[in-house]
Design a protein around this motif. Structure first.
Motif, PDB file in Angstrom:
ATOM      1  N   ALA A 156       0.960  80.459  68.636  1.00 47.34           N
ATOM      2  CA  ALA A 156       1.384  79.049  68.467  1.00 47.34           C
ATOM      3  C   ALA A 156       0.649  78.496  69.655  1.00 47.34           C
ATOM      4  O   ALA A 156       0.131  79.081  70.645  1.00 47.34           O
ATOM      5  N   ALA A 157       1.088  77.136  69.491  1.00 49.79           N
ATOM      6  CA  ALA A 157       0.529  76.245  70.375  1.00 49.79           C
ATOM      7  C   ALA A 157       1.165  76.529  71.993  1.00 49.79           C
ATOM      8  O   ALA A 157       0.371  76.688  73.045  1.00 49.79           O
ATOM      9  N   ALA A 158       2.348  76.564  72.045  1.00 51.89           N
ATOM     10  CA  ALA A 158       3.213  76.844  73.180  1.00 51.89           C
ATOM     11  C   ALA A 158       3.938  77.937  73.130  1.00 51.89           C
ATOM     12  O   ALA A 158       4.612  78.202  71.991  1.00 51.89           O
ATOM     13  N   PRO A 159       4.168  79.136  74.000  1.00 54.29           N
ATOM     14  CA  PRO A 159       4.949  80.283  73.809  1.00 54.29           C
ATOM     15  C   PRO A 159       6.351  79.882  73.804  1.00 54.29           C
ATOM     16  O   PRO A 159       6.712  78.826  74.362  1.00 54.29           O
ATOM     17  N   PRO A 160       7.237  80.589  73.093  1.00 51.67           N
ATOM     18  CA  PRO A 160       8.743  80.208  72.884  1.00 51.67           C
ATOM     19  C   PRO A 160       9.352  80.543  74.317  1.00 51.67           C
ATOM     20  O   PRO A 160       9.404  81.679  74.805  1.00 51.67           O
ATOM     21  N   ARG A 161      10.078  79.625  74.989  1.00 51.22           N
ATOM     22  CA  ARG A 161      10.872  79.808  76.055  1.00 51.22           C
ATOM     23  C   ARG A 161      12.120  80.477  75.721  1.00 51.22           C
ATOM     24  O   ARG A 161      12.597  81.036  76.594  1.00 51.22           O
ATOM     25  N   ALA A 162      12.637  80.529  74.543  1.00 52.99           N
ATOM     26  CA  ALA A 162      13.609  81.227  74.214  1.00 52.99           C
ATOM     27  C   ALA A 162      13.281  82.158  73.033  1.00 52.99           C
ATOM     28  O   ALA A 162      12.757  81.629  72.007  1.00 52.99           O
ATOM     29  N   PHE A 163      13.776  83.369  72.968  1.00 51.24           N
ATOM     30  CA  PHE A 163      13.550  84.230  72.045  1.00 51.24           C
ATOM     31  C   PHE A 163      14.544  85.654  71.887  1.00 51.24           C
ATOM     32  O   PHE A 163      15.260  85.718  72.738  1.00 51.24           O
ATOM     33  N   HIS A 164      14.572  86.210  70.834  1.00 50.83           N
ATOM     34  CA  HIS A 164      15.508  87.228  70.472  1.00 50.83           C
ATOM     35  C   HIS A 164      14.863  88.469  71.129  1.00 50.83           C
ATOM     36  O   HIS A 164      13.530  88.871  70.903  1.00 50.83           O
ATOM     37  N   LEU A 165      15.536  89.313  71.876  1.00 52.65           N
ATOM     38  CA  LEU A 165      14.826  90.438  72.550  1.00 52.65           C
ATOM     39  C   LEU A 165      15.677  91.765  72.088  1.00 52.65           C
ATOM     40  O   LEU A 165      16.885  91.932  72.593  1.00 52.65           O
ATOM     41  N   PRO A 166      15.329  92.523  70.898  1.00 52.26           N
ATOM     42  CA  PRO A 166      16.153  93.466  70.421  1.00 52.26           C
ATOM     43  C   PRO A 166      16.102  94.624  71.191  1.00 52.26           C
ATOM     44  O   PRO A 166      15.598  95.725  70.557  1.00 52.26           O
ATOM     45  N   MET A 167      16.414  94.584  72.623  1.00 48.85           N
ATOM     46  CA  MET A 167      16.516  95.796  73.109  1.00 48.85           C
ATOM     47  C   MET A 167      17.950  95.880  73.965  1.00 48.85           C
ATOM     48  O   MET A 167      18.411  94.954  74.558  1.00 48.85           O
ATOM     49  N   THR A 168      18.429  97.015  74.070  1.00 50.34           N
ATOM     50  CA  THR A 168      19.661  97.117  74.990  1.00 50.34           C
ATOM     51  C   THR A 168      19.344  97.042  76.486  1.00 50.34           C
ATOM     52  O   THR A 168      18.049  97.397  76.697  1.00 50.34           O
TER      53      THR A 168
END
Lengths: 247, 247
Positions: free
Chosen positions: B172-184
């Motif tokens: 993408a043009a800009a990296p996502p400032r919010a994302f899903h982090l599928p780790m405990t």
DNA sequence: CGTCGTTTTGATCACAGTCAAGCGCGGTGG
DNA sequence: CCACCGCGCTTGACTGTGATCAAAACGACG
């Protein structure tokens, strides 16, 4: 066949000189590489973030790949021995992801992009040799990462000694129980993620326990491999398979 | 030319689907790989020390490469995202130097030795794509090693967040400032070399400081990239060049 | 509704870092 | 030849970061 013959010749030469690069790789490298460069001990011959070649062939000597934190502290990412191929490039394909410093006087040849490509394009044995070296690099860095993240100081240092013990004995029947370790305790700390003071303490303890002895601060003798393995959390035969090139 | 055409098609497909493997690699992989296998979240699909393929193509999902100490504690060596090639083999060329576990449901294809060899033998763009991915893997593991050896808990965790931030925004043009982090938090600790309790404490501190926010324990939002970079000891543009594939 | 796994918080502890001083050694220069 | 200096190693005292132990809250799931 002619290629086969070259292959055999290089193989025995490799055994004599202690090189761990397999088969015809050595002769191929010599033809592909820039003229060998003599690097004095301590010299930095690749700089983190600067332009670099995709591959350096360390013909002789010891060198380290290291990275530096903003506050100036170093971490040694990998120790490279004579015969190793060092691939320092970052994902941009142009700049080095770490610096390279000689621990001893070294003979180093840079292999530039077009030749590095042609070298592997032409010849399956060379490609295989590169693959297996890359696998060894990845496996031993993984072992070190495991211990940097999870191990005690004693575990990190015991592992470091055992890794070098095995790698130095790669060609031989039995790895050398005593060897020259051309690093200051500060550099050993940089490799193990410890301060030099603590390296000194742990080594003193190893000495007192009869696990190892040091002489002249740069010669070590591993006196009790079993206990060293226990400290390192290593089963030595498995470690050998994981990080030492077959044969 | 026909090959050129395939190439372009694959490129735009890659952009649409978020794959970071360049050019014709994706189509080549699909023809070379075993039938894709669906792996449920949490499943271990390669075991440390067991026989494995030289390369796994992670078509979708997140997976981790990890190693285990004798006392059972884990260290995550690398986090792999959709589109990555994972090469788990040790120097023996047969067994895996670490285990692979799915973090989310994954689609994975094994690429066995002969096909992996042929895949790269035939086609220079594929070889180049593999090289640049290998360089990215090596560079980001080096960054993590530096911080495992030398960094504080806050530095390790800030770096982890930034690395994922950049990698998720690769296309993408800009990296996502919010994302899903599928780790405990336990798994995050396994990646950062910390216990889960300490991960919780540092994340709480980040939250209080307004550096990040977490929602539902698995969604993160990076609210102050600058301070995160300061914690991580990172210059973000340089890190991007080092670990993200060009284009 | 009970169970299990995850997160949070508090209290305590230990390992390793930092600071500091002293020693040995090799190189250099007076 | 000796004095001096710098570097690396050693040892001690103190400190601090992060692990461990423990308990409670919370949520997902059967």
């Amino acid at each position: 066949m002619l290629e086969r013959k070259t292959c055999r010749g290089a193989e025995s030469a490799a055994q004599r000189t202690g090189f761990r690069v397999g088969c015809s790789l050595k002769t191929c490298l010599r033809s592909a590489a820039d003229p060998a460069r003599r690097v004095p001990a301590g010299a930095h011959f690749v700089h983190e973030g600067a332009q670099a070649a995709p591959c350096y062939w360390l013909e002789s000597g010891w060198a380290v790949l290291f990275k530096t934190l903003q506050d100036g502290r170093d971490q040694i990412i990998d120790i490279h021995l004579a015969g190793d191929l060092v691939q320092p490039l970052a994902a941009d394909g142009l700049t080095a992801s770490g610096g390279l410093q000689a621990l001893t006087p070294c003979v180093v040849s840079a292999i530039h992009a077009s030749r590095w490509e042609r070298l592997r394009a032409g010849c399956k044995p060379v490609r295989d040799a590169c693959d297996v070296q890359a696998a060894a690099v990845s496996a031993r860095r993984g072992e070190r990462m495991l211990r940097l993240g999870r191990g005690s100081a004693a575990m990190r240092l015991a592992y470091l000694l055992l890794e070098l013990h095995l790698r130095l004995g790669a060609g031989a029947a039995a790895p050398p129980r005593a060897f020259h370790l051309p690093m200051t305790q500060r550099q050993i700390g940089d490799a193990a993620g410890l301060c030099s003071v603590h390296v000194s303490r742990v080594f003193s303890q190893f000495n007192r326990d009869g696990v190892m002895t040091t002489r002249d601060h740069t010669d070590v003798e591993l006196r009790d491999i079993g206990r060293l393995c226990a400290h390192a959390g290593v089963e030595i035969a498995a470690l050998r398979r994981a990080i030492i090139l077959p044969q």
